[in-house]
Design an enzyme around this catalytic site. Sequence first.
Site, mmCIF file in Angstrom:
data_model
loop_
_atom_site.group_PDB
_atom_site.id
_atom_site.type_symbol
_atom_site.label_atom_id
_atom_site.label_comp_id
_atom_site.label_asym_id
_atom_site.label_seq_id
_atom_site.Cartn_x
_atom_site.Cartn_y
_atom_site.Cartn_z
ATOM 1 N N CYS A 66 0.879 -1.178 0.000
ATOM 2 C CA CYS A 66 0.000 0.000 0.000
ATOM 3 C C CYS A 66 0.910 1.219 0.000
ATOM 4 O O CYS A 66 2.117 1.087 -0.262
ATOM 5 C CB CYS A 66 -1.004 -0.035 1.159
ATOM 6 S SG CYS A 66 -0.316 0.123 2.806
ATOM 7 N N HIS A 99 13.559 -15.556 11.921
ATOM 8 C CA HIS A 99 13.257 -15.571 13.355
ATOM 9 C C HIS A 99 11.763 -15.605 13.645
ATOM 10 O O HIS A 99 11.321 -16.288 14.560
ATOM 11 C CB HIS A 99 13.833 -14.323 14.034
ATOM 12 C CG HIS A 99 15.332 -14.302 14.106
ATOM 13 N ND1 HIS A 99 16.028 -13.449 14.927
ATOM 14 C CD2 HIS A 99 16.275 -15.036 13.448
ATOM 15 C CE1 HIS A 99 17.340 -13.644 14.785
ATOM 16 N NE2 HIS A 99 17.513 -14.599 13.877
HETATM 17 C C1 RB5 Z 1 -4.013 5.222 0.462
HETATM 18 O O1 RB5 Z 1 -4.083 6.577 0.187
HETATM 19 C C2 RB5 Z 1 -3.128 4.965 1.683
HETATM 20 O O2 RB5 Z 1 -3.723 5.467 2.821
HETATM 21 C C3 RB5 Z 1 -2.845 3.473 1.814
HETATM 22 O O3 RB5 Z 1 -2.286 3.006 0.635
HETATM 23 C C4 RB5 Z 1 -1.868 3.081 2.896
HETATM 24 O O4 RB5 Z 1 -0.696 3.838 2.820
HETATM 25 C C5 RB5 Z 1 -2.336 2.981 4.260
HETATM 26 O O5 RB5 Z 1 -1.546 2.650 5.183
#
Ligand code: RB5
Length: 150
Positions: A66, A99
């Site tokens: 993400c 680990h």
């Molecule tokens: C998306 O904008 C962002 O919030 C998501 O990809 C992530 O970084 C959340 O932790």
Amino acid sequence: MRIAIGADHGGYPLNEKVIKELDAAGHEILDFGTHVGSRPDDYPDYALKVGQAIQDNQADIGILICGSGVGASVAANKLKGIRAALCGDTYSGHQSREHDDCNVLCLGARVIGEELALEIVRAFVAARFTGEERHRRRLEKIVEIEKNEK
Ligand code: RB5
């Protein structure tokens, strides 16, 4: 190795690079997307799909990407038996497997460069749990935490 991969819009297009790398290395990829970076979506949806693929024995390990890697790791660690490691360096990449027997690698596409991300992926995928007693003991304690959770 069977590897499940999922990324939200913040993780795209790093997921494409990771898939290309792992595919070329001969791994079996279970690709949950996204392949559209311009449409906002929700990282927990990808964490659930990747985590469930491991729980259902459709994948050996998973990779979640993400924007920061934080949301994906928080969500994935809610799933029983999933140990998700947010890594920004290669040492953590292999030690989290050796680990901590982590089965999901989380990456933040907005905070690390592509080359470092790919090195972390290689380190994570190549490493194996050492099985040493002290690590098993600690993992058993994590299982106890999961069991006793209210
Ligand atoms: C998306 O904008 C962002 O919030 C998501 O990809 C992530 O970084 C959340 O932790």
